[in-house]
Design an enzyme around this catalytic site. Structure first.
Site, PDB file in Angstrom:
ATOM      1  N   LYS A  22      -7.763   0.983   1.985  1.00  0.00           N
ATOM      2  CA  LYS A  22      -7.225   1.750   2.827  1.00  0.00           C
ATOM      3  C   LYS A  22      -7.066   3.276   2.488  1.00  0.00           C
ATOM      4  O   LYS A  22      -7.350   4.176   3.175  1.00  0.00           O
ATOM      5  CB  LYS A  22      -5.596   1.358   3.167  1.00  0.00           C
ATOM      6  CG  LYS A  22      -4.627   2.685   4.103  1.00  0.00           C
ATOM      7  CD  LYS A  22      -3.162   1.957   4.271  1.00  0.00           C
ATOM      8  CE  LYS A  22      -2.557   2.204   3.173  1.00  0.00           C
ATOM      9  NZ  LYS A  22      -1.644   3.542   3.140  1.00  0.00           N
ATOM     10  N   ASN A  23      -6.645   3.408   1.272  1.00  0.00           N
ATOM     11  CA  ASN A  23      -6.563   4.850   0.700  1.00  0.00           C
ATOM     12  C   ASN A  23      -7.722   5.446   0.169  1.00  0.00           C
ATOM     13  O   ASN A  23      -7.627   6.556  -0.087  1.00  0.00           O
ATOM     14  CB  ASN A  23      -5.468   4.903  -0.417  1.00  0.00           C
ATOM     15  CG  ASN A  23      -3.920   4.462   0.245  1.00  0.00           C
ATOM     16  OD1 ASN A  23      -3.711   4.568   1.348  1.00  0.00           O
ATOM     17  ND2 ASN A  23      -3.187   4.265  -0.632  1.00  0.00           N
ATOM     18  N   ARG A  91       1.488   9.663   7.166  1.00  0.00           N
ATOM     19  CA  ARG A  91       1.560  11.096   6.643  1.00  0.00           C
ATOM     20  C   ARG A  91       0.192  11.402   6.097  1.00  0.00           C
ATOM     21  O   ARG A  91      -0.435  12.317   5.832  1.00  0.00           O
ATOM     22  CB  ARG A  91       2.516  10.734   5.335  1.00  0.00           C
ATOM     23  CG  ARG A  91       3.515  10.136   5.431  1.00  0.00           C
ATOM     24  CD  ARG A  91       4.079   9.896   4.196  1.00  0.00           C
ATOM     25  NE  ARG A  91       3.758  11.228   3.359  1.00  0.00           N
ATOM     26  CZ  ARG A  91       4.486  12.355   3.599  1.00  0.00           C
ATOM     27  NH1 ARG A  91       5.300  12.635   4.659  1.00  0.00           N
ATOM     28  NH2 ARG A  91       4.176  13.498   2.986  1.00  0.00           N
ATOM     29  N   CYS A 115       9.837  10.315   4.527  1.00  0.00           N
ATOM     30  CA  CYS A 115       9.341   8.958   4.982  1.00  0.00           C
ATOM     31  C   CYS A 115      10.240   8.127   4.338  1.00  0.00           C
ATOM     32  O   CYS A 115      10.846   8.318   3.703  1.00  0.00           O
ATOM     33  CB  CYS A 115       7.835   8.723   4.701  1.00  0.00           C
ATOM     34  SG  CYS A 115       7.581   8.021   3.022  1.00  0.00           S
ATOM     35  N   ARG A 120       8.556  13.599   0.087  1.00  0.00           N
ATOM     36  CA  ARG A 120       6.782  13.680   0.212  1.00  0.00           C
ATOM     37  C   ARG A 120       6.384  14.909   0.745  1.00  0.00           C
ATOM     38  O   ARG A 120       5.794  14.998   2.056  1.00  0.00           O
ATOM     39  CB  ARG A 120       6.205  12.444   1.050  1.00  0.00           C
ATOM     40  CG  ARG A 120       6.708  11.067   0.049  1.00  0.00           C
ATOM     41  CD  ARG A 120       6.162   9.857   0.685  1.00  0.00           C
ATOM     42  NE  ARG A 120       4.617  10.031   0.435  1.00  0.00           N
ATOM     43  CZ  ARG A 120       3.776   8.806   0.862  1.00  0.00           C
ATOM     44  NH1 ARG A 120       4.365   8.032   1.689  1.00  0.00           N
ATOM     45  NH2 ARG A 120       2.659   8.752   0.798  1.00  0.00           N
ATOM     46  N   ASP A 303       2.257   1.735  -6.293  1.00  0.00           N
ATOM     47  CA  ASP A 303       2.256   0.795  -4.809  1.00  0.00           C
ATOM     48  C   ASP A 303       2.117  -0.533  -5.317  1.00  0.00           C
ATOM     49  O   ASP A 303       2.141  -1.378  -4.397  1.00  0.00           O
ATOM     50  CB  ASP A 303       0.610   1.182  -4.218  1.00  0.00           C
ATOM     51  CG  ASP A 303       0.773   2.558  -3.629  1.00  0.00           C
ATOM     52  OD1 ASP A 303      -0.246   2.903  -3.275  1.00  0.00           O
ATOM     53  OD2 ASP A 303       1.830   3.222  -3.444  1.00  0.00           O
ATOM     54  N   VAL A 325       7.152   7.993  -9.704  1.00  0.00           N
ATOM     55  CA  VAL A 325       6.411   8.994  -8.508  1.00  0.00           C
ATOM     56  C   VAL A 325       7.198   9.167  -7.379  1.00  0.00           C
ATOM     57  O   VAL A 325       7.215  10.442  -6.966  1.00  0.00           O
ATOM     58  CB  VAL A 325       5.089   8.035  -8.088  1.00  0.00           C
ATOM     59  CG1 VAL A 325       4.124   8.914  -7.084  1.00  0.00           C
ATOM     60  CG2 VAL A 325       4.340   7.731  -9.486  1.00  0.00           C
ATOM     61  N   ARG A 395       0.181  -2.012   8.188  1.00  0.00           N
ATOM     62  CA  ARG A 395      -0.443  -0.598   7.938  1.00  0.00           C
ATOM     63  C   ARG A 395      -1.487  -0.750   6.755  1.00  0.00           C
ATOM     64  O   ARG A 395      -2.352  -0.134   6.772  1.00  0.00           O
ATOM     65  CB  ARG A 395       0.719   0.234   7.539  1.00  0.00           C
ATOM     66  CG  ARG A 395       1.542   0.653   8.663  1.00  0.00           C
ATOM     67  CD  ARG A 395       2.429   1.661   8.425  1.00  0.00           C
ATOM     68  NE  ARG A 395       1.916   2.842   7.838  1.00  0.00           N
ATOM     69  CZ  ARG A 395       2.081   4.037   7.496  1.00  0.00           C
ATOM     70  NH1 ARG A 395       3.490   4.076   7.765  1.00  0.00           N
ATOM     71  NH2 ARG A 395       1.539   5.237   7.078  1.00  0.00           N
TER      72      ARG A 395
HETATM   73  C1  EPZ Z   1      -1.035   8.866  -1.950  1.00  0.00           C
HETATM   74  O1  EPZ Z   1      -0.139   9.317  -1.165  1.00  0.00           O
HETATM   75  C2  EPZ Z   1      -1.173   7.141  -1.318  1.00  0.00           C
HETATM   76  N1  EPZ Z   1      -1.569   7.359   0.019  1.00  0.00           N
HETATM   77  C3  EPZ Z   1       0.152   6.436  -1.482  1.00  0.00           C
HETATM   78  O2  EPZ Z   1       0.083   5.103  -0.994  1.00  0.00           O
HETATM   79  C4  EPZ Z   1       0.492   6.243  -2.994  1.00  0.00           C
HETATM   80  O3  EPZ Z   1       1.829   5.943  -3.226  1.00  0.00           O
HETATM   81  C5  EPZ Z   1       0.435   7.779  -3.567  1.00  0.00           C
HETATM   82  O4  EPZ Z   1      -0.638   8.788  -3.368  1.00  0.00           O
HETATM   83  C6  EPZ Z   1       0.825   7.709  -4.975  1.00  0.00           C
HETATM   84  O5  EPZ Z   1      -0.179   6.960  -5.668  1.00  0.00           O
HETATM   85  C7  EPZ Z   1      -2.515   7.735   0.271  1.00  0.00           C
HETATM   86  O6  EPZ Z   1      -3.561   7.508  -0.600  1.00  0.00           O
HETATM   87  C8  EPZ Z   1      -3.109   7.786   1.704  1.00  0.00           C
HETATM   88  P1  EPZ Z   1       0.938  12.017  -3.771  1.00  0.00           P
HETATM   89  P2  EPZ Z   1       0.358  10.979  -1.451  1.00  0.00           P
HETATM   90  O7  EPZ Z   1       0.610  13.442  -3.297  1.00  0.00           O
HETATM   91  O8  EPZ Z   1      -1.055  11.634  -1.807  1.00  0.00           O
HETATM   92  C9  EPZ Z   1       4.820  14.608  -4.939  1.00  0.00           C
HETATM   93  C10 EPZ Z   1       0.502   3.372   0.277  1.00  0.00           C
HETATM   94  O9  EPZ Z   1       1.384   2.756   0.063  1.00  0.00           O
HETATM   95  N2  EPZ Z   1       4.085  15.750  -4.207  1.00  0.00           N
HETATM   96  O10 EPZ Z   1      -0.056  11.398  -4.897  1.00  0.00           O
HETATM   97  O11 EPZ Z   1       1.015  11.137  -0.430  1.00  0.00           O
HETATM   98  C11 EPZ Z   1       5.172  13.685  -3.967  1.00  0.00           C
HETATM   99  O12 EPZ Z   1       6.168  13.960  -3.400  1.00  0.00           O
HETATM  100  C12 EPZ Z   1       0.985   4.868   0.044  1.00  0.00           C
HETATM  101  O13 EPZ Z   1      -0.768   2.898   0.528  1.00  0.00           O
HETATM  102  C13 EPZ Z   1       4.685  17.119  -4.032  1.00  0.00           C
HETATM  103  O14 EPZ Z   1       5.823  17.413  -4.286  1.00  0.00           O
HETATM  104  O15 EPZ Z   1       1.085  11.016  -2.793  1.00  0.00           O
HETATM  105  C14 EPZ Z   1       5.242  12.528  -4.894  1.00  0.00           C
HETATM  106  O16 EPZ Z   1       6.329  12.559  -5.509  1.00  0.00           O
HETATM  107  C15 EPZ Z   1       2.526   4.887  -0.075  1.00  0.00           C
HETATM  108  N3  EPZ Z   1       4.075  18.027  -3.255  1.00  0.00           N
HETATM  109  C16 EPZ Z   1       4.173  12.867  -5.970  1.00  0.00           C
HETATM  110  O17 EPZ Z   1       3.844  14.243  -5.663  1.00  0.00           O
HETATM  111  C17 EPZ Z   1       2.853  17.805  -2.493  1.00  0.00           C
HETATM  112  O18 EPZ Z   1       2.212  18.569  -1.953  1.00  0.00           O
HETATM  113  C18 EPZ Z   1       2.986  11.981  -5.751  1.00  0.00           C
HETATM  114  O19 EPZ Z   1       2.638  12.134  -4.239  1.00  0.00           O
HETATM  115  C19 EPZ Z   1       2.224  16.567  -2.803  1.00  0.00           C
HETATM  116  C20 EPZ Z   1       2.730  15.639  -3.445  1.00  0.00           C
END
Ligand code: EPZ
Length: 418
Positions: A22-23, A91, A115, A120, A303, A325, A395
């Site tokens: 998916k990702n 998102r 969320c 996030r 995840d 995370v 999802r």
């Molecule tokens: C991706 O989300 C995945 N989604 C998530 O999978 C996964 O849990 C996550 O990466 C971590 O591996 C997709 O790829 C579509 P991040 P993403 O930006 O990119 C903070 C699932 O179950 N952050 O790597 O949104 C954030 O709050 C989903 O399939 C900021 O602070 O995650 C988090 O604490 C859930 N500012 C950390 O970074 C930003 O601008 C990592 O988030 C961006 C992120």
């Protein structure tokens, strides 16, 4: 709303094939916005989130055909607005921001909003685009970004962000000059996207490491490409073998994506055999309690945190599971407690004391991966478990009940009468 009804206690045995990731599918479909003409993508899973991004792309004027392959044509983009009613359901819609600014010079993308698992924010995506010369304003809950042409920049992400890295890689592909991303996310899904971008004619180096270089080009062309297997779905089946004391071979997966989980399973006394494109997991009659700390790839995936917590509820002792995370990713704990688990949450850690057995109970899914942890617990529990709100599951997991039934599970998806 449908429910999942599981009668647990049976060791699961057999072979199961995982679907595409998916990702990886979501950013790759978004990358189509950078091209004019038909892209064809293989191994894209049939999931609610894929439907959502297809609707989002269609709302931009993009043609999307979904079947056993997915074809996307962004020849004519008639809108640059990703509306709130779509973005709030997924998102990852933020992934159209970078490509739209790069291709169209502007974008109006709704802020995703919070969320279940955390605030996030997308501040890192926005700051990086500003460093590439975009003017970005936040107005009425929307990100309004404009740039005649983005220019290459040196970007440093103070937090490793998966979609942030992907958004900027796509934006930089058509920028004027070179972009270097430092502290880039190293996930396999980032590598898959980089491969597809390069096939489109982009010049991306270093994906999979924490420094990615992108030399902007003037145009990208449509391609045919395949999506990698879903490592989180594969990990979920591997954990199912462990928690039911079964013997499952996960086919069509990439074992090199599973190092962190494999090492934890072996530490827990569970047998793992690695093949070229498959992993076989052989459960044992006792599970050693192990500590787990989530981290960006190649660390233990956040995840899979909920799913390994289910395994640890049946451990031999104490397991400390630390989520680094996201700030609120323990909502499965209260549901596992209803099934007889012994877990205490202390800040970012959950202390799991193993119990003899779990007992089936009515429970409620709260987010995608929490729902998977409840399915695993139900498969191991004595008696019947009924999981409500399983739209969360849809999802990220394709035909999960069918796949578990093929492994001998007594699991049924029932329509809710109400
Ligand atoms: C991706 O989300 C995945 N989604 C998530 O999978 C996964 O849990 C996550 O990466 C971590 O591996 C997709 O790829 C579509 P991040 P993403 O930006 O990119 C903070 C699932 O179950 N952050 O790597 O949104 C954030 O709050 C989903 O399939 C900021 O602070 O995650 C988090 O604490 C859930 N500012 C950390 O970074 C930003 O601008 C990592 O988030 C961006 C992120």
């Amino acid at each position: 709303m449908d429910k999942m009804v599981i009668t647990g206690g049976k060791p699961l045995k057999g072979e199961v094939k995982v679907s595409g990731a998916k990702n990886a599918s979501l950013p790759i479909m978004a990358a189509s916005l950078l091209t004019r003409g038909w892209n064809t993508f293989y191994n894209i899973p049939d999931l609610a989130d894929i439907k959502t991004i297809s609707l989002l792309l269609t709302s931009l004027g993009v043609k999307v055909e979904r079947g056993n392959m997915v074809r996307v044509n962004a020849e004519n983009i008639s809108s640059v607005e990703a509306a709130y009613d779509l973005v709030r359901t997924m998102r990852a819609s933020i992934l159209v921001l970078g490509p739209l600014v790069a291709r169209m010079g502007e974008a109006r993308v709704s802020l995703p909003g919070g969320c279940a698992i955390g605030a996030r924010p997308v501040n890192l995506h926005i700051r990086a685009l500003q460093e590439m010369g975009a003017e970005v304003e936040l107005k009425e809950g929307y990100i309004e970004a404009k740039a005649r042409r983005l220019r290459g920049a040196n970007i440093y992400f103070d937090i490793s962000t998966v979609t942030g890295t992907e958004n900027i890689m796509m934006a930089a592909a058509l920028a004027d000059g070179t972009t270097i991303i430092k502290n880039a996310a190293r996930e396999p899904e980032v590598v898959n996207l980089a491969e597809v971008l390069n096939r489109m004619g982009a010049r991306v180096w270093g994906a999979g490491t924490d420094v990615i270089r992108i030399d902007g080009v003037s145009e990208l062309r449509p391609v045919e490409a395949s999506v990698i297997p879903d490592r989180i779905e594969a990990g979920t089946f591997m954990l199912a073998a462990g928690i039911t004391g079964g013997d499952i071979t996960v086919l069509d997966c990439d074992p090199s994506h599973q190092d962190a989980l494999v090492s934890k399973l072996q530490e827990a006394g569970i047998g793992v055999k690695i093949y070229e494109r498959a992993v076989r997991v052989i459960g044992s009659d006792s599970i050693k309690s192990v500590d787990v700390k989530t981290a960006p790839y190649p660390g233990f995936p956040t995840d899979l945190q909920a799913q390994i917590m289910s395994l640890m509820t049946l451990g031999s002792g104490l397991s400390v599971i630390t989520e680094t995370v996201f700030e609120n990713r323990f909502m499965h704990v209260s549901e596992l407690l209803r099934m007889g688990a012994d877990i205490v949450v202390r800040g970012a850690s959950a202390v799991v004391r193993g119990v003899e057995k779990l007992k089936g109970a009515p429970v409620m899914a709260t987010d995608l991966r929490a729902s998977a942890s409840l399915v695993l617990a139900g498969l191991a529990a004595e008696g019947k478990t009924v999981i409500s709100r399983i739209y969360h599951l849809d999802r990220g997991y394709e035909r999960l009940d069918e796949k578990f039934r093929s492994l001998g599970a007594d699991i049924e998806r029932v329509k809710d009468k109400k």
